[in-house]
Design an enzyme around this catalytic site. Sequence first.
Site, PDB file in Angstrom:
ATOM      1  N   GLY A  31       0.802  -1.221   0.000  1.00 55.76           N
ATOM      2  CA  GLY A  31       0.000   0.000   0.000  1.00 55.76           C
ATOM      3  C   GLY A  31       0.831   1.265   0.000  1.00 55.76           C
ATOM      4  N   LEU A  33       0.477   3.696  -2.204  1.00 57.07           N
ATOM      5  CA  LEU A  33       0.898   3.458  -3.588  1.00 57.07           C
ATOM      6  C   LEU A  33       1.499   4.689  -4.252  1.00 57.07           C
ATOM      7  CD1 LEU A  33      -2.195   1.364  -4.697  1.00 57.07           C
ATOM      8  CD2 LEU A  33      -0.022   0.564  -3.751  1.00 57.07           C
ATOM      9  N   GLY A  36       5.485   3.614  -8.988  1.00 55.53           N
ATOM     10  CA  GLY A  36       6.175   2.321  -9.104  1.00 55.53           C
ATOM     11  C   GLY A  36       5.184   1.171  -9.017  1.00 55.53           C
ATOM     12  N   HIS A  37       4.304   1.230  -8.015  1.00 59.98           N
ATOM     13  CA  HIS A  37       3.256   0.209  -7.888  1.00 59.98           C
ATOM     14  C   HIS A  37       2.274   0.287  -9.065  1.00 59.98           C
ATOM     15  CE1 HIS A  37       4.078   1.322  -3.522  1.00 59.98           C
ATOM     16  NE2 HIS A  37       4.327   0.030  -3.501  1.00 59.98           N
ATOM     17  N   LYS A 149      12.870  -2.826  -8.687  1.00 62.04           N
ATOM     18  CA  LYS A 149      13.356  -2.016  -7.565  1.00 62.04           C
ATOM     19  C   LYS A 149      13.791  -2.901  -6.386  1.00 62.04           C
ATOM     20  CE  LYS A 149      13.137   1.239  -4.213  1.00 62.04           C
ATOM     21  NZ  LYS A 149      12.754   0.440  -3.080  1.00 62.04           N
ATOM     22  N   GLN A 153      14.431  -9.489  -3.958  1.00 64.74           N
ATOM     23  CA  GLN A 153      13.109 -10.085  -3.717  1.00 64.74           C
ATOM     24  C   GLN A 153      12.572 -10.754  -4.984  1.00 64.74           C
ATOM     25  OE1 GLN A 153       9.819  -8.073  -1.480  1.00 64.74           O
ATOM     26  NE2 GLN A 153       9.093  -7.560  -3.520  1.00 64.74           N
ATOM     27  N   SER A 185       9.760   5.121  -3.661  1.00 61.15           N
ATOM     28  CA  SER A 185       9.572   4.191  -2.551  1.00 61.15           C
ATOM     29  C   SER A 185       8.589   4.815  -1.572  1.00 61.15           C
ATOM     30  CB  SER A 185      10.916   3.958  -1.836  1.00 61.15           C
ATOM     31  OG  SER A 185      10.692   3.391  -0.558  1.00 61.15           O
ATOM     32  N   ARG A 187       8.853   4.670   1.425  1.00 59.95           N
ATOM     33  CA  ARG A 187       9.655   5.196   2.532  1.00 59.95           C
ATOM     34  C   ARG A 187      10.281   6.560   2.214  1.00 59.95           C
ATOM     35  NH1 ARG A 187      11.020  -0.636   3.382  1.00 59.95           N
ATOM     36  NH2 ARG A 187      10.119  -1.193   5.388  1.00 59.95           N
TER      37      ARG A 187
END
Length: 282
Positions: A31, A33, A36-37, A149, A153, A185, A187
């Site tokens: 979430g 968003l 990128g998402h 990104k 992962q 991001s 963050r």
Amino acid sequence: VKLISNITKMQEISEARALEKKRIGFVPTMGYLHQGHLQLVEKSVADNEITVASVFVNPTQFGPEEDYDEYPRDLDRDLDLLQERGVDYVLYPDVEDVYPEGFATYVQVEKGTDVLCGRSRPNHFKGVTTVVSKLFNMVKPHRAYFGQKDGQQLLIIRRMVQDLNMDIEVVACPTVREEDGLALSSRNKYLSPEEREAALIIYNTLQKTRERIEEGERDGWALKKAMEEAIKAEPLANLDYASIVSRDYLQELSRIEGPIMIAIAAFIGSTRLIDNVWLEVE
Ligand code: AMP
């Protein structure tokens, strides 16, 4: 867009859509968003008859000292953005339903998970592969979309899907960046204006390293040392790692060759940021 919190209901919907021969694309997210998402979402909507996005801040991939409680959340805004892009369903399960009392099963990839981000975040990828497996079982997608990104992962999820014969196509999407190169991001919201400036050192150092490789440098340790020095020269940055790894099992390379990933993680102030670039080196 329909908001689904009930896991069984999500499974029933997916089964019904699959019986109608509809292809289901799935975009897992935590979430808050950004573009990128949304790029992943747009690709899924273009490629599949049905798109499901999930919004779930997964506690098992956060360490005890990490930002699980503070992680930014804004479901209403996320739903608007997903609705605008034609998403059909948003899976938004409760933590208590994903990890009910007695929960005891984890999925763990055993190569490439204890290096890079796995070294400073010991149980992070175990949490990621477990929740992604669970979300796959809830949504039953034909395709799942992940961003480059989070390069480590993505490679670990590919490995899991292959090793466990999951019948899902993993689609990788390029990193979306701000105009000056900083990777988007959730963050980034934590950064003060000065930190936002300083954060650029990560992308600039990756680019510089890419250039040196393209110019013919093949000495992995020399390149690593130069990256470490560049990050250390930025007063607001605190290096976690700077590494050049092969993209198969993520081993660090003394000689640069093959499909590689140049990856950096650094704290900018107290915010941990990661970024990477991929190269094919002859
Ligand atoms: P997150 O919400 O951070 O767990 O990210 C959900 C998905 O979006 C993951 O597959 C990420 O790799 C992807 N993603 C996050 N930021 C970016 C970005 N700047 N560019 C491309 N994909 C991204």
